[in-house]
Design a protein around this motif. Sequence first.
Motif, PDB file in Angstrom:
ATOM      1  N   VAL A 183      29.354  43.708  33.992  1.00 49.35           N
ATOM      2  CA  VAL A 183      30.036  42.415  33.959  1.00 49.35           C
ATOM      3  C   VAL A 183      30.989  42.287  35.138  1.00 49.35           C
ATOM      4  O   VAL A 183      31.461  43.283  35.693  1.00 49.35           O
ATOM      5  CB  VAL A 183      30.833  42.190  32.642  1.00 49.35           C
ATOM      6  CG1 VAL A 183      29.919  42.181  31.437  1.00 49.35           C
ATOM      7  CG2 VAL A 183      31.944  43.194  32.487  1.00 49.35           C
ATOM      8  N   ALA A 184      31.255  41.041  35.487  1.00 52.44           N
ATOM      9  CA  ALA A 184      32.297  40.723  36.459  1.00 52.44           C
ATOM     10  C   ALA A 184      33.417  40.044  35.683  1.00 52.44           C
ATOM     11  O   ALA A 184      33.150  39.227  34.798  1.00 52.44           O
ATOM     12  CB  ALA A 184      31.761  39.783  37.533  1.00 52.44           C
ATOM     13  N   LYS A 204      48.162  47.233  36.554  1.00 57.83           N
ATOM     14  CA  LYS A 204      48.503  47.606  35.178  1.00 57.83           C
ATOM     15  C   LYS A 204      48.298  46.436  34.218  1.00 57.83           C
ATOM     16  O   LYS A 204      47.963  46.634  33.056  1.00 57.83           O
ATOM     17  CB  LYS A 204      49.924  48.155  35.118  1.00 57.83           C
ATOM     18  CG  LYS A 204      50.007  49.490  35.864  1.00 57.83           C
ATOM     19  CD  LYS A 204      51.359  50.096  35.822  1.00 57.83           C
ATOM     20  CE  LYS A 204      51.338  51.420  36.575  1.00 57.83           C
ATOM     21  NZ  LYS A 204      52.620  52.099  36.504  1.00 57.83           N
ATOM     22  N   HIS A 205      48.456  45.199  34.701  1.00 57.89           N
ATOM     23  CA  HIS A 205      48.095  44.031  33.891  1.00 57.89           C
ATOM     24  C   HIS A 205      46.586  44.034  33.655  1.00 57.89           C
ATOM     25  O   HIS A 205      46.123  43.751  32.551  1.00 57.89           O
ATOM     26  CB  HIS A 205      48.516  42.734  34.582  1.00 57.89           C
ATOM     27  CG  HIS A 205      49.962  42.408  34.444  1.00 57.89           C
ATOM     28  ND1 HIS A 205      50.537  42.050  33.247  1.00 57.89           N
ATOM     29  CD2 HIS A 205      50.958  42.379  35.362  1.00 57.89           C
ATOM     30  CE1 HIS A 205      51.817  41.807  33.426  1.00 57.89           C
ATOM     31  NE2 HIS A 205      52.104  42.010  34.707  1.00 57.89           N
ATOM     32  N   CYS A 206      45.822  44.349  34.698  1.00 62.20           N
ATOM     33  CA  CYS A 206      44.360  44.410  34.565  1.00 62.20           C
ATOM     34  C   CYS A 206      43.962  45.449  33.526  1.00 62.20           C
ATOM     35  O   CYS A 206      43.096  45.193  32.672  1.00 62.20           O
ATOM     36  CB  CYS A 206      43.714  44.757  35.899  1.00 62.20           C
ATOM     37  SG  CYS A 206      43.859  43.474  37.150  1.00 62.20           S
ATOM     38  N   ARG A 207      44.584  46.603  33.582  1.00 56.24           N
ATOM     39  CA  ARG A 207      44.274  47.676  32.635  1.00 56.24           C
ATOM     40  C   ARG A 207      44.480  47.209  31.195  1.00 56.24           C
ATOM     41  O   ARG A 207      43.633  47.434  30.331  1.00 56.24           O
ATOM     42  CB  ARG A 207      45.166  48.886  32.939  1.00 56.24           C
ATOM     43  CG  ARG A 207      44.795  50.125  32.170  1.00 56.24           C
ATOM     44  CD  ARG A 207      45.740  51.271  32.451  1.00 56.24           C
ATOM     45  NE  ARG A 207      45.878  51.541  33.879  1.00 56.24           N
ATOM     46  CZ  ARG A 207      46.764  52.397  34.368  1.00 56.24           C
ATOM     47  NH1 ARG A 207      47.589  53.037  33.559  1.00 56.24           N
ATOM     48  NH2 ARG A 207      46.836  52.620  35.646  1.00 56.24           N
ATOM     49  N   ALA A 208      45.580  46.529  30.931  1.00 54.31           N
ATOM     50  CA  ALA A 208      45.873  46.044  29.577  1.00 54.31           C
ATOM     51  C   ALA A 208      44.835  45.024  29.125  1.00 54.31           C
ATOM     52  O   ALA A 208      44.340  45.071  27.992  1.00 54.31           O
ATOM     53  CB  ALA A 208      47.276  45.437  29.525  1.00 54.31           C
ATOM     54  N   ILE A 209      44.483  44.091  29.998  1.00 56.21           N
ATOM     55  CA  ILE A 209      43.542  43.039  29.627  1.00 56.21           C
ATOM     56  C   ILE A 209      42.133  43.596  29.463  1.00 56.21           C
ATOM     57  O   ILE A 209      41.413  43.217  28.533  1.00 56.21           O
ATOM     58  CB  ILE A 209      43.601  41.884  30.650  1.00 56.21           C
ATOM     59  CG1 ILE A 209      44.954  41.164  30.509  1.00 56.21           C
ATOM     60  CG2 ILE A 209      42.441  40.918  30.454  1.00 56.21           C
ATOM     61  CD1 ILE A 209      45.243  40.146  31.590  1.00 56.21           C
ATOM     62  N   LEU A 210      41.707  44.493  30.329  1.00 58.13           N
ATOM     63  CA  LEU A 210      40.372  45.068  30.195  1.00 58.13           C
ATOM     64  C   LEU A 210      40.238  45.859  28.891  1.00 58.13           C
ATOM     65  O   LEU A 210      39.214  45.783  28.202  1.00 58.13           O
ATOM     66  CB  LEU A 210      40.032  45.946  31.398  1.00 58.13           C
ATOM     67  CG  LEU A 210      39.909  45.209  32.734  1.00 58.13           C
ATOM     68  CD1 LEU A 210      39.603  46.180  33.855  1.00 58.13           C
ATOM     69  CD2 LEU A 210      38.884  44.101  32.674  1.00 58.13           C
ATOM     70  N   ARG A 264      32.206  48.978  31.745  1.00 57.46           N
ATOM     71  CA  ARG A 264      31.109  48.058  32.084  1.00 57.46           C
ATOM     72  C   ARG A 264      31.526  47.067  33.174  1.00 57.46           C
ATOM     73  O   ARG A 264      30.695  46.359  33.719  1.00 57.46           O
ATOM     74  CB  ARG A 264      30.637  47.277  30.856  1.00 57.46           C
ATOM     75  CG  ARG A 264      30.151  48.111  29.674  1.00 57.46           C
ATOM     76  CD  ARG A 264      29.215  49.230  30.094  1.00 57.46           C
ATOM     77  NE  ARG A 264      28.590  49.880  28.967  1.00 57.46           N
ATOM     78  CZ  ARG A 264      28.981  51.030  28.433  1.00 57.46           C
ATOM     79  NH1 ARG A 264      30.031  51.662  28.922  1.00 57.46           N
ATOM     80  NH2 ARG A 264      28.314  51.563  27.431  1.00 57.46           N
ATOM     81  N   VAL A 265      32.811  47.007  33.483  1.00 61.94           N
ATOM     82  CA  VAL A 265      33.300  46.102  34.530  1.00 61.94           C
ATOM     83  C   VAL A 265      32.968  46.711  35.889  1.00 61.94           C
ATOM     84  O   VAL A 265      33.462  47.775  36.238  1.00 61.94           O
ATOM     85  CB  VAL A 265      34.817  45.852  34.402  1.00 61.94           C
ATOM     86  CG1 VAL A 265      35.311  44.958  35.530  1.00 61.94           C
ATOM     87  CG2 VAL A 265      35.136  45.244  33.046  1.00 61.94           C
ATOM     88  N   VAL A 266      32.099  46.004  36.641  1.00 64.33           N
ATOM     89  CA  VAL A 266      31.707  46.490  37.967  1.00 64.33           C
ATOM     90  C   VAL A 266      32.288  45.629  39.078  1.00 64.33           C
ATOM     91  O   VAL A 266      32.227  45.998  40.246  1.00 64.33           O
ATOM     92  CB  VAL A 266      30.170  46.591  38.103  1.00 64.33           C
ATOM     93  CG1 VAL A 266      29.617  47.594  37.094  1.00 64.33           C
ATOM     94  CG2 VAL A 266      29.507  45.241  37.947  1.00 64.33           C
ATOM     95  N   ALA A 267      32.830  44.473  38.728  1.00 64.52           N
ATOM     96  CA  ALA A 267      33.490  43.604  39.712  1.00 64.52           C
ATOM     97  C   ALA A 267      34.717  42.999  39.045  1.00 64.52           C
ATOM     98  O   ALA A 267      34.650  42.550  37.897  1.00 64.52           O
ATOM     99  CB  ALA A 267      32.545  42.504  40.179  1.00 64.52           C
ATOM    100  N   VAL A 315      34.691  36.400  31.778  1.00 60.61           N
ATOM    101  CA  VAL A 315      33.808  37.565  31.784  1.00 60.61           C
ATOM    102  C   VAL A 315      32.390  37.049  31.993  1.00 60.61           C
ATOM    103  O   VAL A 315      31.892  36.251  31.196  1.00 60.61           O
ATOM    104  CB  VAL A 315      33.885  38.339  30.455  1.00 60.61           C
ATOM    105  CG1 VAL A 315      32.973  39.552  30.484  1.00 60.61           C
ATOM    106  CG2 VAL A 315      35.318  38.745  30.145  1.00 60.61           C
ATOM    107  N   THR A 316      31.748  37.501  33.056  1.00 52.95           N
ATOM    108  CA  THR A 316      30.392  37.065  33.379  1.00 52.95           C
ATOM    109  C   THR A 316      29.449  38.256  33.321  1.00 52.95           C
ATOM    110  O   THR A 316      29.653  39.245  34.028  1.00 52.95           O
ATOM    111  CB  THR A 316      30.338  36.441  34.783  1.00 52.95           C
ATOM    112  OG1 THR A 316      31.283  35.373  34.845  1.00 52.95           O
ATOM    113  CG2 THR A 316      28.956  35.912  35.102  1.00 52.95           C
TER     114      THR A 316
END
Length: 171
Positions: free
Chosen positions: A82-83, A111-117, A131-134, A163-164
Amino acid sequence: MTTTHATAAPTGGGPIPALAVTAYGAPAPQGSLRHIGGGRLVADSPKLRTWRHLVAAEVRRVIQERRHLGEPAGVWPHDGPVAVRLVVTVARPRTVTRAWPLRRSAGDLDKHCRAILDALAEGGALVDDSRVVALSAAKTYPDVGDGTALSGALARPGARIDVTALAPTAN
């Protein structure tokens, strides 16, 4: 309070529309864990748990809404690549006049990205955040109409998350 933007469900095996979630609340970065004894680890940010649960609950709500619109079961959680595009809107302190959230209190973008992912996986959008590749991410202040906010900024603190799916899921 949260608001979402759900897209229509696919028909006839076409591409999976992006999962679009808008969660309002106080974004909290997911920093390092610290050991508190007995093999237990806790997050540095006391607001992190509330923020992740809020985002995860909104993800679950959007997925459920999409299923009611006819999206087939099994699309989410996605087990393929997913992107993710996200815009984190943090509160602007009253004394700040600059356009960019540069203070430590706004948190590091990674660190915001880490929390949201992690919240995406907790909410059932992804089997695992691996599963996030982009990833495309931005941190901004609320859009108050003065032209200083980044594209995708919310009117108040929260996050806009898209999420795509890049390929069909393996499950």
